[in-house]
Design an enzyme around this catalytic site. Structure first.
Site, PDB file in Angstrom:
ATOM      1  N   SER A 112       0.842  -1.185   0.000  1.00  0.00           N
ATOM      2  CA  SER A 112       0.000   0.000   0.000  1.00  0.00           C
ATOM      3  C   SER A 112       0.882   1.241   0.000  1.00  0.00           C
ATOM      4  O   SER A 112       1.892   1.285   0.693  1.00  0.00           O
ATOM      5  CB  SER A 112      -0.919   0.010   1.228  1.00  0.00           C
ATOM      6  N   LYS A 164      -3.849  -7.236   3.238  1.00  0.00           N
ATOM      7  CA  LYS A 164      -4.011  -6.104   2.304  1.00  0.00           C
ATOM      8  C   LYS A 164      -5.455  -6.021   1.810  1.00  0.00           C
ATOM      9  O   LYS A 164      -6.009  -4.926   1.633  1.00  0.00           O
ATOM     10  CB  LYS A 164      -3.052  -6.257   1.130  1.00  0.00           C
ATOM     11  N   HIS A 167      -7.405  -4.432   4.523  1.00  0.00           N
ATOM     12  CA  HIS A 167      -7.036  -3.007   4.497  1.00  0.00           C
ATOM     13  C   HIS A 167      -7.838  -2.271   3.435  1.00  0.00           C
ATOM     14  O   HIS A 167      -8.393  -1.188   3.679  1.00  0.00           O
ATOM     15  CB  HIS A 167      -5.537  -2.896   4.220  1.00  0.00           C
ATOM     16  N   ASN A 168      -7.924  -2.852   2.244  1.00  0.00           N
ATOM     17  CA  ASN A 168      -8.650  -2.188   1.164  1.00  0.00           C
ATOM     18  C   ASN A 168     -10.145  -2.145   1.430  1.00  0.00           C
ATOM     19  O   ASN A 168     -10.829  -1.189   1.055  1.00  0.00           O
ATOM     20  CB  ASN A 168      -8.365  -2.888  -0.164  1.00  0.00           C
ATOM     21  N   GLU A 171     -10.639   0.687   3.671  1.00  0.00           N
ATOM     22  CA  GLU A 171     -10.470   1.890   2.845  1.00  0.00           C
ATOM     23  C   GLU A 171     -11.768   2.224   2.107  1.00  0.00           C
ATOM     24  O   GLU A 171     -12.174   3.397   2.020  1.00  0.00           O
ATOM     25  CB  GLU A 171      -9.329   1.635   1.866  1.00  0.00           C
TER      26      GLU A 171
END
Length: 292
Positions: A112, A164, A167-168, A171
């Site tokens: 990221s 990840k 995380h996205n 987001e």
């Protein structure tokens, strides 16, 4: 150390530069000869001393699979392949087994940082065997942001891309919240300067963040986002997050709603999706659609 880097686009090209600034040697290959240091994967492998580490930064799916298949035939036992793209974590297990059969190690790494990573560093989440991770550690150290945080060995193979992915997903939900708040402020007649309200939140508030800073940047460029069409794509990771939540019976109402909101953007010119599109362009250089 030496590193082979496959894929020199928006992320890969800047990663090559950051690694070189840290004093390491990077041999880069890309299908675009104007970006590449060598003309083929075979030439890339030939220029590296063993044990080799080759980092793959190409689109998830078929492109990653074909690259790993080719590297499996070119590399030697004791070499390592790192997949730093946005592959699905379930693919990592397959790739690790494929390479293990030839004595080649595998590390998956969620990256990221977008277009800002060259200067600010990249947040890294990686999965794999401890010994394999250790062979790549100097590169992780070169790429990560300055300071104590920004890099983590998340667990077994697949854990990096799973982290990840989550995380996205987070987001997605955060951007959706900013977008909904922005649309509501724009809608009310008594509010006369939405951009400056967003700017005021950058200090002293619990929602101050890099995403908020990027929202202000976008509003400085186009105060009412009138140049943008209210359309936002999804990279696939939001979908995978929701699918994983279903598989594990974990409720994710905010992330799921934010994914569905992007689907809605493809039906109408959504004001909220103008902000989502602007934020994605600000942090990752993702394409935006202009009004015709």
């Amino acid at each position: 150390m030496e590193l082979g880097l496959v894929g020199l686009g928006k992320m890969g090209g800047n990663m090559r530069e950051r690694i070189r600034r840290a004093g390491h040697t990077v041999v880069g290959y890309d299908r675009n000869p104007d970006l590449a240091d060598v003309n083929s994967l075979q030439e890339l492998v030939g220029k590296l001393k063993g044990p080799r580490v080759v980092w793959v930064m190409v689109p998830a799916g078929a492109a990653t699979q074909s690259t790993i298949d080719e590297l499996a035939e070119l590399l030697s036992p004791g070499d390592i392949v790192v997949d730093g793209g946005n592959s699905r974590w379930t693919d990592d297990e397959k790739h690790a087994e494929e390479l293990k059969a030839k004595g080649i190690g595998f590390v998956d790494c969620g990256v990221s940082g977008g277009v800002w990573g060259l200067e600010n560093g990249y947040a890294l989440m990686y999965g794999g065997e401890k010994d394999d991770v250790a062979k790549v550690q100097p590169i992780f150290d070169a790429l990560k942001p300055e300071g104590e945080f920004g890099s983590v060995h998340a667990g077994k193979v697949g854990a990096g891309h799973f982290a990840k992915m989550v995380h996205n997903g987070i987001e997605y939900a955060m951007m959706q919240a900013f977008a909904e708040g922005w649309e509501l402020l724009e809608k009310v007649d008594s509010v006369t300067d939405v951009r400056e309200i967003f700017r005021s939140w950058q200090e002293g508030t619990v929602i101050r963040s890099w995403l908020l800073d990027l929202a202000v940047n976008a509003l400085d460029d186009d105060e009412h986002l009138e140049k943008l069409r209210g359309f936002a794509a999804d990279s696939g990771e939001g979908r995978w997050t929701v699918e994983a939540a279903i598989d594990n019976a974990v409720p994710l109402p905010a992330i799921t709603a934010s994914l569905f909101a992007r689907f809605a953007s493809r039906q109408d010119d959504s004001p909220q999706m103008k902000m989502i599109a602007a934020l994605r362009n600000q942090f990752g250089g993702h394409a935006v659609e202009s009004k015709k």
